[in-house]
Design a protein around this motif. Structure first.
Motif, mmCIF file in Angstrom:
data_model
loop_
_atom_site.group_PDB
_atom_site.id
_atom_site.type_symbol
_atom_site.label_atom_id
_atom_site.label_comp_id
_atom_site.label_asym_id
_atom_site.label_seq_id
_atom_site.Cartn_x
_atom_site.Cartn_y
_atom_site.Cartn_z
ATOM 1 N N LEU A 110 67.171 39.047 38.110
ATOM 2 C CA LEU A 110 68.043 38.500 36.889
ATOM 3 C C LEU A 110 69.191 37.908 37.456
ATOM 4 N N GLY A 111 70.055 38.538 38.533
ATOM 5 C CA GLY A 111 71.165 38.056 39.059
ATOM 6 C C GLY A 111 71.181 36.776 39.565
ATOM 7 N N LYS A 112 69.736 36.277 40.228
ATOM 8 C CA LYS A 112 69.679 34.921 40.966
ATOM 9 C C LYS A 112 69.719 33.983 39.713
ATOM 10 N N PHE A 113 69.012 34.375 38.544
ATOM 11 C CA PHE A 113 68.890 33.315 37.437
ATOM 12 C C PHE A 113 70.110 33.329 36.672
ATOM 13 N N ARG A 114 70.739 34.292 36.687
ATOM 14 C CA ARG A 114 72.278 34.008 35.852
ATOM 15 C C ARG A 114 73.083 33.239 36.940
ATOM 16 N N SER A 115 72.907 33.387 38.356
ATOM 17 C CA SER A 115 73.820 32.610 39.058
ATOM 18 C C SER A 115 73.425 31.123 39.183
ATOM 19 N N GLU A 116 71.927 30.972 39.177
ATOM 20 C CA GLU A 116 71.371 29.397 38.880
ATOM 21 C C GLU A 116 71.641 28.960 37.683
ATOM 22 N N ILE A 117 71.843 29.473 36.637
ATOM 23 C CA ILE A 117 72.297 29.054 35.374
ATOM 24 C C ILE A 117 73.639 28.526 35.464
ATOM 25 N N ALA A 118 74.668 29.682 36.004
ATOM 26 C CA ALA A 118 76.059 29.117 35.826
ATOM 27 C C ALA A 118 76.250 27.993 36.749
ATOM 28 N N ASN A 119 75.455 27.832 38.048
ATOM 29 C CA ASN A 119 75.691 26.430 38.857
ATOM 30 C C ASN A 119 75.269 25.216 38.164
ATOM 31 N N LEU A 120 74.064 25.464 37.373
ATOM 32 C CA LEU A 120 73.718 24.295 36.528
ATOM 33 C C LEU A 120 74.488 23.969 35.553
ATOM 34 N N ASN A 121 75.418 24.873 34.706
ATOM 35 C CA ASN A 121 76.072 24.632 33.710
ATOM 36 C C ASN A 121 77.493 23.867 34.249
ATOM 37 N N THR A 122 77.753 24.426 35.504
ATOM 38 C CA THR A 122 78.836 23.759 36.367
ATOM 39 C C THR A 122 78.519 22.235 36.673
ATOM 40 N N GLU A 123 77.464 22.033 36.944
ATOM 41 C CA GLU A 123 76.947 20.536 37.104
ATOM 42 C C GLU A 123 76.964 19.665 35.873
ATOM 43 N N ILE A 124 76.583 20.256 34.730
ATOM 44 C CA ILE A 124 76.816 19.546 33.605
ATOM 45 C C ILE A 124 78.082 19.344 33.256
ATOM 46 N N ASP A 125 78.947 20.354 33.203
ATOM 47 C CA ASP A 125 80.416 19.737 33.001
ATOM 48 C C ASP A 125 80.922 18.920 33.916
ATOM 49 N N ASN A 126 80.513 18.922 35.297
ATOM 50 C CA ASN A 126 80.916 17.812 36.307
ATOM 51 C C ASN A 126 80.526 16.496 35.517
#
Length: 249
Positions: free
Chosen positions: A50-66
């Protein structure tokens, strides 16, 4: 002063008695301790996932913001280029600016595609995370139940177990390390936990193999440590067989 063989055998017999009592207590718990450990390990694994899932989602959201930021920059540049088109001096400048506008529009389209891909990936990860969360809740409930069950069983024999453990700790200091290691090794290799046994009815009390009469005589003398030729257990003594008295008519 070094203990005699007889004293060493008595000490080993006492240790075996204590360990056998502890084995019986722990046997009442069955597989519960192992099941609790397995559930705890599984829960740790799910939480890590679950920690890895949360981290991956956070990275993808950062990509979307960029990508969003890049699109806004592109919009500003396109507006700037269009303003410049109004003041060009010739067709060559107009065509050059038009090409820059087209490149910015392509970059914005690519950013939109990447954002959609990232959002799709987030949805898939969220589905996996939701399943993992549901499994985690189930496992936590299972663990709570197993721990409760184990606590009840343990509570019934805890005082006796702690007393036996304390007695064992006091007792093992009386046994030399080499002998203690041999005893423990035999116990570890034995399915029933017996390392020290008597000869009963002419047979080893551990594996029930016949012990020859001469060897029984040597065991009775207790002048040396003798092990079973078949299973390797320490033969501490020979149990005397009470004679059977027949009633006279």
């Amino acid at each position: 002063m070094e203990n005699t063989i007889a004293q060493k055998l008595d000490a080993l017999l006492k240790l075996q008695e204590i360990d056998s009592s502890l084995d019986e207590i722990r046997k009442t718990r069955g597989d519960l301790p192992e099941e609790v450990r397995d559930l705890e390990d599984e829960i740790i694994g799910i939480e890590t996932r679950l920690g890895k899932f949360r981290s991956e989602i956070a990275n993808l959201n950062t990509e979307i913001d960029n990508f969003k930021s890049a699109q806004k920059d592109g919009e500003k540049l396109i507006k700037k280029y269009k303003d410049q088109q109004m003041n060009v001096r010739n067709n060559r400048e107009y065509d050059a600016i038009t090409k820059e506008i087209e490149l910015q529009e392509l970059d914005m389209q690519l950013a939109e595609k990447k954002m959609n891909e990232a959002r799709a990936r987030i949805r898939l990860i969220e589905e996996d995370a939701n399943r993992a969360e549901a499994t985690l809740n189930e496992r936590n409930e299972d663990l709570k139940a197993k721990k409760g069950e184990l606590s009840v069983i343990t509570g019934e024999s805890e005082a006796e177990e702690q007393a036996l453990i304390a007695e064992r700790e006091k007792h093992i200091v009386k046994i030399e390390d080499r002998l203690l290691k041999s005893y423990q090794k035999i116990r570890d290799n034995s399915m029933n936990g017996l390392a020290v046994v008597h000869v009963s009815r002419g047979a080893c009390g551990g594996c029930f193999s016949i012990v020859p009469p001469q060897r029984q005589a040597d065991i009775r003398e207790r002048k040396k440590l003798i092990v079973c030729e078949h299973c390797g257990r320490i033969l501490a003594d020979v149990e005397s067989v009470e004679p059977v008295h027949q009633n006279r008519r």
